[in-house]
Design a protein around this motif. Sequence first.
Motif, PDB file in Angstrom:
ATOM      1  N   PHE A   1      15.068   0.101  59.183  1.00 29.74           N
ATOM      2  CA  PHE A   1      15.564  -1.254  59.370  1.00 29.74           C
ATOM      3  C   PHE A   1      17.015  -1.275  59.841  1.00 29.74           C
ATOM      4  O   PHE A   1      17.590  -2.329  60.014  1.00 29.74           O
ATOM      5  CB  PHE A   1      15.416  -2.052  58.072  1.00 29.74           C
ATOM      6  N   GLY A   2      17.608  -0.100  59.985  1.00 28.45           N
ATOM      7  CA  GLY A   2      18.986  -0.037  60.459  1.00 28.45           C
ATOM      8  C   GLY A   2      19.986  -0.129  59.332  1.00 28.45           C
ATOM      9  O   GLY A   2      19.632  -0.207  58.158  1.00 28.45           O
ATOM     10  N   ASP A   3      21.265  -0.133  59.706  1.00 29.27           N
ATOM     11  CA  ASP A   3      22.305  -0.226  58.690  1.00 29.27           C
ATOM     12  C   ASP A   3      22.465  -1.675  58.236  1.00 29.27           C
ATOM     13  O   ASP A   3      21.775  -2.582  58.711  1.00 29.27           O
ATOM     14  CB  ASP A   3      23.623   0.373  59.204  1.00 29.27           C
ATOM     15  N   HIS A   4      23.376  -1.896  57.319  1.00 30.92           N
ATOM     16  CA  HIS A   4      23.538  -3.228  56.727  1.00 30.92           C
ATOM     17  C   HIS A   4      23.899  -4.268  57.780  1.00 30.92           C
ATOM     18  O   HIS A   4      23.353  -5.389  57.777  1.00 30.92           O
ATOM     19  CB  HIS A   4      24.590  -3.179  55.621  1.00 30.92           C
ATOM     20  N   ALA A   5      24.787  -3.939  58.691  1.00 36.86           N
ATOM     21  CA  ALA A   5      25.186  -4.883  59.742  1.00 36.86           C
ATOM     22  C   ALA A   5      23.984  -5.261  60.613  1.00 36.86           C
ATOM     23  O   ALA A   5      23.822  -6.429  61.002  1.00 36.86           O
ATOM     24  CB  ALA A   5      26.300  -4.289  60.590  1.00 36.86           C
ATOM     25  N   ALA A   6      23.132  -4.275  60.911  1.00 35.04           N
ATOM     26  CA  ALA A   6      21.947  -4.553  61.725  1.00 35.04           C
ATOM     27  C   ALA A   6      20.979  -5.472  60.987  1.00 35.04           C
ATOM     28  O   ALA A   6      20.359  -6.355  61.591  1.00 35.04           O
ATOM     29  CB  ALA A   6      21.262  -3.250  62.112  1.00 35.04           C
ATOM     30  N   ARG A   7      20.841  -5.288  59.674  1.00 31.19           N
ATOM     31  CA  ARG A   7      19.949  -6.142  58.902  1.00 31.19           C
ATOM     32  C   ARG A   7      20.479  -7.574  58.835  1.00 31.19           C
ATOM     33  O   ARG A   7      19.706  -8.536  58.932  1.00 31.19           O
ATOM     34  CB  ARG A   7      19.744  -5.563  57.505  1.00 31.19           C
TER      35      ARG A   7
ATOM     36  N   PRO B   1      28.035  -1.607  48.286  1.00 28.44           N
ATOM     37  CA  PRO B   1      29.427  -2.008  48.070  1.00 28.44           C
ATOM     38  C   PRO B   1      29.521  -3.536  47.957  1.00 28.44           C
ATOM     39  O   PRO B   1      28.794  -4.267  48.634  1.00 28.44           O
ATOM     40  CB  PRO B   1      30.142  -1.485  49.320  1.00 28.44           C
ATOM     41  N   TRP B   2      30.422  -4.011  47.108  1.00 28.81           N
ATOM     42  CA  TRP B   2      30.501  -5.435  46.781  1.00 28.81           C
ATOM     43  C   TRP B   2      30.715  -6.307  48.016  1.00 28.81           C
ATOM     44  O   TRP B   2      30.161  -7.400  48.112  1.00 28.81           O
ATOM     45  CB  TRP B   2      31.610  -5.653  45.760  1.00 28.81           C
ATOM     46  N   ASP B   3      31.498  -5.838  49.004  1.00 27.19           N
ATOM     47  CA  ASP B   3      31.761  -6.660  50.185  1.00 27.19           C
ATOM     48  C   ASP B   3      30.476  -6.943  50.965  1.00 27.19           C
ATOM     49  O   ASP B   3      30.354  -7.975  51.621  1.00 27.19           O
ATOM     50  CB  ASP B   3      32.811  -6.001  51.091  1.00 27.19           C
ATOM     51  N   ARG B   4      29.480  -6.081  50.854  1.00 26.39           N
ATOM     52  CA  ARG B   4      28.219  -6.321  51.555  1.00 26.39           C
ATOM     53  C   ARG B   4      27.380  -7.385  50.848  1.00 26.39           C
ATOM     54  O   ARG B   4      26.694  -8.183  51.492  1.00 26.39           O
ATOM     55  CB  ARG B   4      27.443  -5.009  51.696  1.00 26.39           C
TER      56      ARG B   4
ATOM     57  N   GLY C   1      24.303  -9.144  37.540  1.00 28.78           N
ATOM     58  CA  GLY C   1      24.416 -10.194  38.532  1.00 28.78           C
ATOM     59  C   GLY C   1      24.882 -11.565  38.143  1.00 28.78           C
ATOM     60  O   GLY C   1      24.635 -12.511  38.879  1.00 28.78           O
ATOM     61  N   VAL C   2      25.570 -11.733  37.004  1.00 32.56           N
ATOM     62  CA  VAL C   2      26.064 -13.061  36.641  1.00 32.56           C
ATOM     63  C   VAL C   2      27.580 -13.068  36.469  1.00 32.56           C
ATOM     64  O   VAL C   2      28.271 -13.880  37.089  1.00 32.56           O
ATOM     65  CB  VAL C   2      25.383 -13.589  35.364  1.00 32.56           C
ATOM     66  N   THR C   3      28.110 -12.192  35.657  1.00 26.48           N
ATOM     67  CA  THR C   3      29.533 -12.233  35.304  1.00 26.48           C
ATOM     68  C   THR C   3      30.435 -12.110  36.525  1.00 26.48           C
ATOM     69  O   THR C   3      31.354 -12.922  36.715  1.00 26.48           O
ATOM     70  CB  THR C   3      29.857 -11.114  34.295  1.00 26.48           C
ATOM     71  N   GLU C   4      30.198 -11.114  37.362  1.00 21.83           N
ATOM     72  CA  GLU C   4      31.067 -10.875  38.516  1.00 21.83           C
ATOM     73  C   GLU C   4      30.970 -11.996  39.559  1.00 21.83           C
ATOM     74  O   GLU C   4      32.001 -12.521  39.992  1.00 21.83           O
ATOM     75  CB  GLU C   4      30.763  -9.506  39.144  1.00 21.83           C
ATOM     76  N   PRO C   5      29.757 -12.393  39.983  1.00 19.48           N
ATOM     77  CA  PRO C   5      29.693 -13.510  40.937  1.00 19.48           C
ATOM     78  C   PRO C   5      30.283 -14.799  40.374  1.00 19.48           C
ATOM     79  O   PRO C   5      30.908 -15.570  41.099  1.00 19.48           O
ATOM     80  CB  PRO C   5      28.195 -13.661  41.216  1.00 19.48           C
ATOM     81  N   ASP C   6      30.109 -15.035  39.072  1.00 23.47           N
ATOM     82  CA  ASP C   6      30.668 -16.238  38.459  1.00 23.47           C
ATOM     83  C   ASP C   6      32.189 -16.208  38.522  1.00 23.47           C
ATOM     84  O   ASP C   6      32.825 -17.210  38.856  1.00 23.47           O
ATOM     85  CB  ASP C   6      30.193 -16.342  37.009  1.00 23.47           C
ATOM     86  N   ALA C   7      32.796 -15.049  38.227  1.00 18.38           N
ATOM     87  CA  ALA C   7      34.260 -14.933  38.258  1.00 18.38           C
ATOM     88  C   ALA C   7      34.820 -15.194  39.653  1.00 18.38           C
ATOM     89  O   ALA C   7      35.943 -15.686  39.800  1.00 18.38           O
ATOM     90  CB  ALA C   7      34.683 -13.546  37.771  1.00 18.38           C
TER      91      ALA C   7
END
Length: 203
Positions: A7-13, A44-47, A77-83
């Motif tokens: 499926f390619g790399d993250h940017a390609a997806r 990685p978090w930025d993705r 998947g809750v604490t970090e996105p909430d912050a």
Amino acid sequence: MTEASRFGDHAARLADFHRIADTYFASDGLLTLGVSLSELFGLPWDRTVAELSAARERRALIVDRTGCVWGGALTGGVTEPDALGLLGPDMVHVHCITLDDDEWSALARSGGKVSISVETELNMGTAKEVLRWGTVNAADALGLGDRIGSLTPGKQADLQLVGGGAVEQHPRIDRTPRSPSRRPRPTCGRGWWTSGSSSATAC
């Protein structure tokens, strides 16, 4: 998903997600765009942030496996996105079996929805709760709560009366023999009651 996948790399997806959105979801049609995030902390978090941004740019329903593994950060998947202010009402969180009170509060504040997975969670509730999970909550999670999901005037519903004294966990078998004189049970579909005759009334 590894970077070496077919499926390619993250940017390609991400580019392919935008291609699909442009090709099939460019107008207000019968389809609703949704996207499932990669496992939180599996990239990685930025993705992960890039996936959320792309989904929101396209006004897609976002599905995330949340709180489904005890003892690990993966799919917490809750604490970090909430912050970071990344949770929102456009998200459906699947599972949520490991969340603590603070995480449940964060989801409630965000307006996000919770989806119960049949294999994992269905046996944990009462019949009444299960009925609500599969009707009102499911319709709300899909953004269709104003049209379907409950027996409310103005909403669409298909309903068949099957008898029984109450909502129970086990079906009640009707062993009474059928005869030509017995009328079929009433059925409501698309706003009309039918009872085996040629006449129908609004329901």
